[in-house]
Design an enzyme around this catalytic site. Structure first.
Site, PDB file in Angstrom:
ATOM      1  N   ASN A   1       2.991  11.106  -1.855  1.00  0.00           N
ATOM      2  CA  ASN A   1       2.706  10.693  -3.228  1.00  0.00           C
ATOM      3  C   ASN A   1       1.698  11.665  -3.849  1.00  0.00           C
ATOM      4  OD1 ASN A   1      -0.094   9.655  -2.798  1.00  0.00           O
ATOM      5  ND2 ASN A   1       0.990   8.271  -1.418  1.00  0.00           N
TER       6      ASN A   1
ATOM      7  N   ASP B   1       3.934   2.893   1.306  1.00  0.00           N
ATOM      8  CA  ASP B   1       4.303   1.513   1.643  1.00  0.00           C
ATOM      9  C   ASP B   1       5.390   1.458   2.707  1.00  0.00           C
ATOM     10  OD1 ASP B   1       2.544   0.172  -0.079  1.00  0.00           O
ATOM     11  OD2 ASP B   1       3.810   0.679  -1.796  1.00  0.00           O
TER      12      ASP B   1
ATOM     13  N   LYS C   1      15.653  19.060  12.519  1.00  0.00           N
ATOM     14  CA  LYS C   1      15.908  19.173  11.083  1.00  0.00           C
ATOM     15  C   LYS C   1      17.302  18.632  10.740  1.00  0.00           C
ATOM     16  CE  LYS C   1      16.166  22.396   7.300  1.00  0.00           C
ATOM     17  NZ  LYS C   1      16.647  23.695   6.926  1.00  0.00           N
TER      18      LYS C   1
ATOM     19  N   ASP D   1      -0.144  -2.846   6.355  1.00  0.00           N
ATOM     20  CA  ASP D   1      -1.093  -2.808   5.234  1.00  0.00           C
ATOM     21  C   ASP D   1      -2.498  -2.781   5.838  1.00  0.00           C
ATOM     22  OD1 ASP D   1      -2.891  -3.490   3.129  1.00  0.00           O
ATOM     23  OD2 ASP D   1      -1.159  -4.164   1.969  1.00  0.00           O
ATOM     24  N   ILE D   2      -3.118  -1.622   5.760  1.00  0.00           N
ATOM     25  CA  ILE D   2      -4.399  -1.406   6.454  1.00  0.00           C
ATOM     26  C   ILE D   2      -5.489  -2.277   5.830  1.00  0.00           C
ATOM     27  CG2 ILE D   2      -6.043   0.348   7.217  1.00  0.00           C
ATOM     28  CD1 ILE D   2      -3.749   2.413   6.672  1.00  0.00           C
TER      29      ILE D   2
ATOM     30  N   PHE E   1      -8.477  -0.590  -3.526  1.00  0.00           N
ATOM     31  CA  PHE E   1      -8.136  -0.019  -4.824  1.00  0.00           C
ATOM     32  C   PHE E   1      -6.797  -0.608  -5.248  1.00  0.00           C
ATOM     33  CE2 PHE E   1     -10.779   3.541  -6.382  1.00  0.00           C
ATOM     34  CZ  PHE E   1     -11.778   3.460  -5.431  1.00  0.00           C
TER      35      PHE E   1
ATOM     36  N   LYS F   1      -4.536  -9.757  -0.517  1.00  0.00           N
ATOM     37  CA  LYS F   1      -4.994  -8.975   0.645  1.00  0.00           C
ATOM     38  C   LYS F   1      -6.292  -9.517   1.246  1.00  0.00           C
ATOM     39  CE  LYS F   1      -2.628  -4.825  -0.847  1.00  0.00           C
ATOM     40  NZ  LYS F   1      -2.310  -3.460  -0.404  1.00  0.00           N
TER      41      LYS F   1
HETATM   42  N1  CTP Z   1      -3.259  -0.091   1.235  1.00  0.00           N
HETATM   43  C1  CTP Z   1      -3.393  -0.038   2.609  1.00  0.00           C
HETATM   44  N2  CTP Z   1      -2.276   0.040   3.375  1.00  0.00           N
HETATM   45  C2  CTP Z   1      -1.063   0.072   2.829  1.00  0.00           C
HETATM   46  C3  CTP Z   1      -0.914   0.024   1.404  1.00  0.00           C
HETATM   47  C4  CTP Z   1      -2.050  -0.059   0.648  1.00  0.00           C
HETATM   48  O1  CTP Z   1      -4.518  -0.047   3.111  1.00  0.00           O
HETATM   49  N3  CTP Z   1       0.007   0.144   3.609  1.00  0.00           N
HETATM   50  C5  CTP Z   1      -4.478  -0.234   0.420  1.00  0.00           C
HETATM   51  C6  CTP Z   1      -4.801   0.953  -0.464  1.00  0.00           C
HETATM   52  O2  CTP Z   1      -5.657   1.862   0.216  1.00  0.00           O
HETATM   53  C7  CTP Z   1      -5.494   0.279  -1.629  1.00  0.00           C
HETATM   54  C8  CTP Z   1      -4.823  -1.077  -1.714  1.00  0.00           C
HETATM   55  O3  CTP Z   1      -4.247  -1.302  -0.440  1.00  0.00           O
HETATM   56  O4  CTP Z   1      -6.866   0.053  -1.368  1.00  0.00           O
HETATM   57  C9  CTP Z   1      -3.769  -1.230  -2.757  1.00  0.00           C
HETATM   58  O5  CTP Z   1      -2.875  -0.181  -2.721  1.00  0.00           O
HETATM   59  P1  CTP Z   1      -1.712  -0.084  -3.788  1.00  0.00           P
HETATM   60  O6  CTP Z   1      -0.880   1.106  -3.473  1.00  0.00           O
HETATM   61  O7  CTP Z   1      -2.288  -0.236  -5.154  1.00  0.00           O
HETATM   62  O8  CTP Z   1      -0.944  -1.430  -3.520  1.00  0.00           O
HETATM   63  P2  CTP Z   1       0.230  -1.820  -2.577  1.00  0.00           P
HETATM   64  O9  CTP Z   1      -0.321  -2.493  -1.383  1.00  0.00           O
HETATM   65  O10 CTP Z   1       1.078  -0.634  -2.323  1.00  0.00           O
HETATM   66  O11 CTP Z   1       0.975  -2.901  -3.457  1.00  0.00           O
HETATM   67  P3  CTP Z   1       2.097  -2.723  -4.582  1.00  0.00           P
HETATM   68  O12 CTP Z   1       3.186  -1.933  -3.935  1.00  0.00           O
HETATM   69  O13 CTP Z   1       2.438  -4.110  -4.908  1.00  0.00           O
HETATM   70  O14 CTP Z   1       1.448  -2.015  -5.736  1.00  0.00           O
END
Ligand code: CTP
Length: 398
Positions: free
Chosen positions: A208, A276, A286, A305-306, A324, A342
């Site tokens: 990303n 995600d 490859k 989701d950490i 965030f 969360k």
């Molecule tokens: N985060 C995380 N681990 C993941 C995804 C997100 O720790 N697998 C944490 C990010 O570091 C951030 C927060 O979760 O602090 C939110 O991330 P964001 O990308 O805004 O949200 P998502 O969890 O991806 O939710 P959505 O797809 O609904 O926006």
């Protein structure tokens, strides 16, 4: 807040020396008194008269003379201050410090002092990136020297990159934190940052646009307040923070492991843009084009989701967990829902729609959401956001 404090300001010979005159003002604004010391090279850029007039104090110059020695010897001068600040710290001054040279008044004072020392490096980008400067920087960090900056930006030489001296206000506030011993002294804080890369095959990955700039700025701001920081980062473009432990990872899975290994901590700030999903069918070799023209199909699995994992830990949950929320619509509502889902303590909401220029840009426009408050901060630099957030974290972890 620095009333009665004395700062010995060593001004090195670089174009950034003119900013050191403003730095004198910034220290005075905080109540500190400043004794300037000019290297011989610094006198090519600023005059002793201007430094002395602004400081309202005697200026010490490289020309040792008997009167100075009779008034105040270099040992006494180096100890009379509460803090020694070197700004701009040129590559040459850093090298002298790292190697213990005492060949002029500035380097002799730096060898003789028993007080904390902070340097604000400033030099051409190639000089900053030079292996010798990197070695010297590591040595200085190891010796307990506080490092402030440098910043990225346009330089007097016409080049662009790292090496610009940090802004005087920033140096003054970092120096204040050193003097005041830092409200986060003794606290261990973990910061995740940057994007993650999820492999498709050995040469391709899903990523990303996160640059990691906000995460690095947060780590730097926490370090400036005295925190011990462990910085866990995906492959980010931004400069790494200075003065902390850095763990480099590629994937979300690796990031989770690195986070778990770092616990327990007092606070955890999850600024990383974690992917995600990962590709379940990632290939060991490859993926080649298929002669029949069939297109490859990727299947995905959800990544851990950490933030949610750490927020919901029974044991080892940090006292403060900050997430965030990168949103493109209904920013505040979505962020509040994320906070509840969360179970983190605070969430920093930001609008990352392309037209905001926030993702990959130098500025951020955030709202800090806590269980009791919704603080809408004006758009400002990512460094400024980091400093405001670090100040709030310091209050919460008191
Ligand atoms: N985060 C995380 N681990 C993941 C995804 C997100 O720790 N697998 C944490 C990010 O570091 C951030 C927060 O979760 O602090 C939110 O991330 P964001 O990308 O805004 O949200 P998502 O969890 O991806 O939710 P959505 O797809 O609904 O926006």
């Amino acid at each position: 807040m620095l009333h009665g404090r004395k700062i010995l300001l060593i001004i090195g010979g670089g174009i950034a020396a003119y900013k050191s005159l403003e730095l004198i003002r910034c220290f005075q604004k905080r109540g500190a008194s400043v004794v300037p010391v000019l290297t011989k090279a610094a006198e090519e850029f600023v005059t002793p008269l201007s430094a002395g007039a602004l400081a309202g104090n005697k200026v010490y110059r490289d020309l040792f003379n008997l009167t100075d020695e009779a008034e105040m010897g270099h040992i006494e001068l180096s100890r009379a201050a509460d803090l020694v600040v070197v700004a701009p710290a040129t590559a040459d001054l850093m090298a002298k410090m790292a190697h213990g040279l005492a060949t002029d008044l500035a380097s002799t004072l730096l060898m003789a002092t028993d007080k904390p020392v902070m340097i604000a490096p400033a030099m051409n980008v190639k000089m900053w990136e030079h292996a010798a400067t990197k070695r010297n920087l590591e040595t200085l960090k190891h010796d307990g020297i506080h490092i402030c900056g440098p910043d990225e930006g346009g330089m007097a030489c016409g080049e662009f990159g790292m090496g610009r001296m940090a802004e005087p206000e920033f140096i003054a506030s970092a120096a204040s934190d050193v003097l005041l011993n830092g409200p986060l002294k003794g606290k261990h804080i973990l910061v995740t940052s940057g994007p993650t890369h999820e492999p498709i095959d050995p040469v391709r990955y899903i990523a990303n646009r996160s640059s990691g700039a906000q995460g690095s700025a947060i780590a730097n701001a926490l370090i400036a307040l005295g925190a011990r920081v462990t910085f866990i980062t995906g492959p980010a473009r931004a400069d790494m923070p200075i003065g902390c432990v850095i763990e480099r990872v590629q994937t979300a899975g690796e990031m989770l492991k690195a986070v778990e290994k770092t616990l327990p901590v007092d606070g955890a700030i999850f600024a990383a843009a974690v992917a995600d999903w990962r590709v379940t069918s990632a290939s060991d070799s490859k993926i080649k084009k298929n002669k029949s023209g069939d297109l490859p199909t990727l299947s995905f699995a959800e990544n851990p989701d950490i933030l949610a994992t750490v927020s919901q830990m029974k044991k080892q949950r940090p006292k403060l967990v900050v997430g965030f929320a990168a949103e493109t619509n209904d920013v505040i509502d979505n962020a509040k829902a994320k906070l509840a889902r969360k179970k983190c303590d605070w969430i920093v909401a930001n609008d990352v729609s392309p037209e905001t220029g926030i993702m990959g840009g130098a500025e951020n426009d955030v709202t800090l959401i806590t269980p009791t408050d919704t603080l809408d901060w004006p758009r400002m630099s990512k460094d400024a956001v980091a400093q405001k957030l670090a100040a709030e974290i310091a209050k919460a972890l008191k």
